[in-house]
Design a protein around this motif. Structure first.
Motif, short mmCIF file in Angstrom:
data_model
loop_
_atom_site.label_atom_id
_atom_site.label_comp_id
_atom_site.label_asym_id
_atom_site.label_seq_id
_atom_site.Cartn_x
_atom_site.Cartn_y
_atom_site.Cartn_z
N ASP A 154 1.00 -1.07 -0.16
CA ASP A 154 -0.09 0.03 -0.12
C ASP A 154 0.80 1.34 0.00
O ASP A 154 1.58 1.45 1.02
CB ASP A 154 -1.22 -0.01 1.33
CG ASP A 154 -1.89 1.15 1.39
OD1 ASP A 154 -1.72 2.19 0.57
OD2 ASP A 154 -2.62 1.29 2.38
N ALA A 205 -0.72 -1.01 -4.55
CA ALA A 205 -1.88 -0.12 -4.46
C ALA A 205 -1.61 1.26 -3.81
O ALA A 205 -0.82 1.54 -3.09
CB ALA A 205 -2.82 -0.83 -3.33
N GLY A 206 -2.66 2.30 -4.38
CA GLY A 206 -2.83 3.62 -3.80
C GLY A 206 -1.31 4.49 -4.27
O GLY A 206 -1.28 5.47 -3.76
N ASN A 216 0.18 7.59 -5.67
CA ASN A 216 -0.16 8.62 -6.30
C ASN A 216 0.58 8.91 -7.50
O ASN A 216 1.00 8.46 -8.11
CB ASN A 216 0.39 9.85 -5.20
CG ASN A 216 1.85 9.90 -5.05
OD1 ASN A 216 2.33 9.96 -6.19
ND2 ASN A 216 2.45 10.24 -3.87
N PRO A 257 -6.07 1.18 -7.43
CA PRO A 257 -6.22 2.35 -6.66
C PRO A 257 -6.26 2.19 -5.27
O PRO A 257 -5.64 3.35 -4.84
CB PRO A 257 -7.68 2.75 -7.22
CG PRO A 257 -8.30 1.74 -7.79
CD PRO A 257 -7.17 0.62 -8.10
N ASP A 258 -6.34 1.20 -4.60
CA ASP A 258 -6.39 1.01 -3.09
C ASP A 258 -6.50 -0.30 -3.03
O ASP A 258 -6.51 -1.36 -3.51
CB ASP A 258 -7.61 1.85 -2.47
CG ASP A 258 -8.81 1.06 -3.19
OD1 ASP A 258 -9.13 0.14 -2.91
OD2 ASP A 258 -9.66 2.15 -3.42
N VAL A 259 -6.28 -0.45 -1.59
CA VAL A 259 -5.88 -1.99 -0.84
C VAL A 259 -7.25 -2.87 -1.19
O VAL A 259 -7.05 -3.80 -1.56
CB VAL A 259 -5.50 -1.97 0.75
CG1 VAL A 259 -5.58 -3.40 0.97
CG2 VAL A 259 -4.29 -1.41 0.64
N GLU A 260 -8.37 -2.30 -0.79
CA GLU A 260 -9.65 -3.04 -1.00
C GLU A 260 -9.85 -3.39 -2.26
O GLU A 260 -10.26 -4.73 -2.66
CB GLU A 260 -10.77 -2.06 -0.47
CG GLU A 260 -10.75 -1.73 1.07
CD GLU A 260 -9.55 -0.85 1.49
OE1 GLU A 260 -9.20 -0.05 0.70
OE2 GLU A 260 -9.31 -0.85 2.67
N THR A 261 -9.52 -2.69 -3.31
CA THR A 261 -9.56 -3.05 -4.73
C THR A 261 -8.70 -4.09 -5.09
O THR A 261 -8.87 -5.20 -5.87
CB THR A 261 -9.38 -1.93 -5.86
OG1 THR A 261 -10.24 -0.99 -5.43
CG2 THR A 261 -9.57 -2.29 -7.25
N ALA A 307 -0.01 4.49 -0.61
CA ALA A 307 -0.77 5.70 -0.57
C ALA A 307 -0.08 6.73 0.40
O ALA A 307 -0.12 7.82 0.05
CB ALA A 307 -2.05 5.35 0.09
#
Length: 120
Positions: free
Chosen positions: A53, A85-86, A88, A108-112, A55
């Motif tokens: 991650d 993930a995440g 920028n 785009p993010d960890v959940e995805t 982000a």
């Protein structure tokens, strides 16, 4: 695995059923790369896979890129998933410039990323 003197923190997220998730925050450079290298090696000690991650990551130099490539190569050798993930816009641009946008899998993010790996 956090070193208070480093400009980088790596926070593992425990999920017993899925891949390891490491939240990376700060600057990934030649000074802080050992922090991530150690955390990645520990996470890749089994074949559950790894999501980084990014982000919270604000900077990545060539040493940091080497850490990411090494993690990717290890995942390829073991057959375990490895995704980012995440990231920028600045990091995405860096990966594009050096051609890693064609190598790494981005979400785009960890959940995805988790949802994608569950489907895969």
């Amino acid at each position: 695995m956090t070193d208070p003197d480093a400009l980088l923190t790596v926070t593992p997220r425990q999920d017993s059923s899925g891949p390891h998730v490491l939240a990376v925050a700060g600057e990934l450079d030649h000074h802080s790369a050992p922090v991530l290298t150690g955390a990645v090696a520990e996470a890749q000690s089994d074949d559950r896979g790894l999501i980084l991650d990014l982000a919270g990551m604000t900077y990545c130099d060539s040493t940091g890129i080497t850490v990411l490539i090494t993690a990717y190569q290890r995942s390829q050798a073991t057959g375990a998933p490895f995704v980012l993930a995440g990231a920028n816009a600045d990091l995405q641009r860096l990966f594009q410039v050096v051609g890693l946008d064609q190598v790494f899998t981005f979400h785009p993010d960890v959940e995805t990323a988790l949802a994608s790996l569950r489907q895969g």
